[in-house]
Each structure stands twice: as structure tokens, then as C-alpha cells.
Design a protein around this motif. Structure first.
Motif, short mmCIF file in Angstrom:
data_model
loop_
_atom_site.label_atom_id
_atom_site.label_comp_id
_atom_site.label_asym_id
_atom_site.label_seq_id
_atom_site.Cartn_x
_atom_site.Cartn_y
_atom_site.Cartn_z
N GLY A 38 0.80 -1.22 0.00
CA GLY A 38 0.00 0.00 0.00
C GLY A 38 0.82 1.27 0.00
N MET A 39 2.13 1.14 -0.22
CA MET A 39 2.99 2.33 -0.17
C MET A 39 2.75 3.21 -1.38
N GLN A 44 1.85 10.59 -5.95
CA GLN A 44 0.57 10.24 -5.33
C GLN A 44 0.46 10.88 -3.95
N ARG A 45 1.55 10.85 -3.19
CA ARG A 45 1.54 11.41 -1.84
C ARG A 45 1.18 12.89 -1.86
N SER A 96 -8.77 10.00 3.85
CA SER A 96 -7.64 9.83 2.93
C SER A 96 -7.60 8.42 2.36
N SER A 97 -7.97 7.41 3.13
CA SER A 97 -8.04 6.04 2.60
C SER A 97 -9.07 5.94 1.48
N LEU A 98 -10.24 6.53 1.72
CA LEU A 98 -11.28 6.53 0.68
C LEU A 98 -10.78 7.23 -0.57
N PHE A 99 -10.13 8.38 -0.40
CA PHE A 99 -9.59 9.13 -1.53
C PHE A 99 -8.58 8.28 -2.31
N ILE A 100 -7.65 7.67 -1.61
CA ILE A 100 -6.61 6.85 -2.27
C ILE A 100 -7.24 5.68 -3.01
N ASN A 101 -8.18 5.00 -2.38
CA ASN A 101 -8.82 3.84 -3.03
C ASN A 101 -9.66 4.25 -4.23
N TRP A 105 -4.87 3.70 -7.57
CA TRP A 105 -3.43 3.74 -7.76
C TRP A 105 -2.76 2.41 -7.43
N LEU A 106 -3.40 1.64 -6.57
CA LEU A 106 -2.79 0.42 -6.05
C LEU A 106 -3.58 -0.81 -6.47
N ALA A 107 -2.87 -1.93 -6.56
CA ALA A 107 -3.53 -3.19 -6.94
C ALA A 107 -4.53 -3.62 -5.88
N GLY A 108 -4.17 -3.47 -4.63
CA GLY A 108 -5.06 -3.86 -3.53
C GLY A 108 -5.70 -2.66 -2.88
N LYS A 109 -6.32 -2.92 -1.75
CA LYS A 109 -6.99 -1.86 -1.00
C LYS A 109 -5.99 -1.18 -0.08
N PHE A 110 -6.00 0.16 -0.08
CA PHE A 110 -5.12 0.94 0.78
C PHE A 110 -5.75 1.11 2.16
#
Length: 170
Positions: A38-39, A44-45, A96-101, A105-110
Motif C-alpha cells: 500500500g505504499m 501520489q503522496r 484519505s483512505s477513501l480518496f486513495i482507493n 493507484w494500487l492493486a489492492g486496497k489501501f
């Protein structure tokens, strides 16, 4: 360094205080990414930090600076005294988790790891802490996140059990 004013007029619906109540609560929050997969990459950051700043300001806090590395984040804010630190962290992590997901951007769930560090500062410390957070990349060329975090706990004389610290990715 010219740091923005900490406490401009805040949104009244989030910041209702009694006459004669005056506060200056400067807090640094530190929390970590849940899993190595999840990095977040640097570009992205920057978007995540911008989202976090807007979220904090909308809650009546004052976002001062947000920065970190792929595995953790530092948030320096002027705390709205009507909202607890734990509620602030919970809502910030969730938002922020909802925003990232939503960005895919990531294969799995952040997600963020459980827990956080919260450290209070006086206004006289503000410039030094601001620069420290601003220069995270340079700082982490010398120290990993585990060393940085345990040094903060030591500096603030916070008793802790190593078993209950973050999962560090070294």
C-alpha cells in the motif's frame, strides 16, 4: 521562513467557542501505511497531502504542513479544540483512505495501520518542526522510520511497549 498564520477565522459551524476561550494547540500527528503493497509514490503522496489539508481545514483545524515518505505521514496542524485528537485522526485516516482507493493507484486496497503518535508543540517550536517535516526525504537518508518514531517517543518521554508500535518496513 514565513509560516502561514496558524489561526485565521475558522468556519463557525465547526468552531463554536464560548466568549473568553482562547487556544493555541499545535499538534504533530504521525501514522503509518498498513502494508508494504500500500505504499504510495511521491506524486501520489502530494495529492493525498493536499486532500488531507482540505479535509482538516473543512473540520475547522488549520493544516500547517503535511509530508512524509512512502510508508508514513507527518501532519502538523492547529487543532480545533472542539474536536478530539482521536476523532481527528480517525476521520483523517478514513477520508484519505477513501480518496486513495477511489484513485485506483494500487492493486489492492489501501489502509492506514492502527494507532498514531500525537505530539504537542509551542509556537516557538513551530519553525523547527515545520522544517523537519518539510525535509523528510533528507532526514530519511540518515534514519529509517522506526528510528525516527522511537526517537519522538523518547524525546517526549512517552512510555511504550515495542510490541505495540507500527509494523515497520525496513
Amino acid at each position: 521562513m514565513n509560516i502561514p498564520s496558524l489561526f485565521p477565522k475558522l468556519n463557525r459551524k465547526h468552531h463554536v467557542m464560548k466568549p473568553g476561550v482562547f487556544t493555541q494547540l499545535i499538534i504533530q500527528l504521525v501514522f503509518a501505511v498498513k502494508s508494504r503493497k500500500g505504499m504510495l509514490r511521491k506524486e501520489q503522496r502530494e495529492k493525498v497531502y493536499s486532500h488531507m489539508a482540505v479535509h482538516l481545514n473543512n473540520k475547522g483545524h488549520k493544516s500547517i504542513i503535511i509530508n512524509g515518505m512512502s510508508d508514513h505521514v507527518h501532519v502538523l496542524l492547529g487543532l480545533n479544540p472542539t474536536i478530539s485528537i482521536s476523532d481527528t485522526v480517525r476521520d483523517l485516516k478514513r477520508s484519505s483512505s477513501l480518496f486513495i482507493n477511489e484513485q485506483n493507484w494500487l492493486a489492492g486496497k489501501f489502509g492506514w495501520q492502527d494507532g498514531y503518535g500525537a505530539f504537542s508543540y509551542s509556537k516557538s517550536d513551530l519553525d523547527k518542526v515545520f522544517r523537519y517535516i518539510q525535509n523528510q526525504e533528507q532526514h530519511h537518508q540518515k534514519f529509517n522510520f522506526r528510528k525516527e518514531y522511537t526517537e519522538l517517543l523518547r524525546k517526549f518521554e512517552i512510555e511504550h511497549d515495542e510490541r505495540f508500535l507500527f509494523e515497520f518496513f525496513e
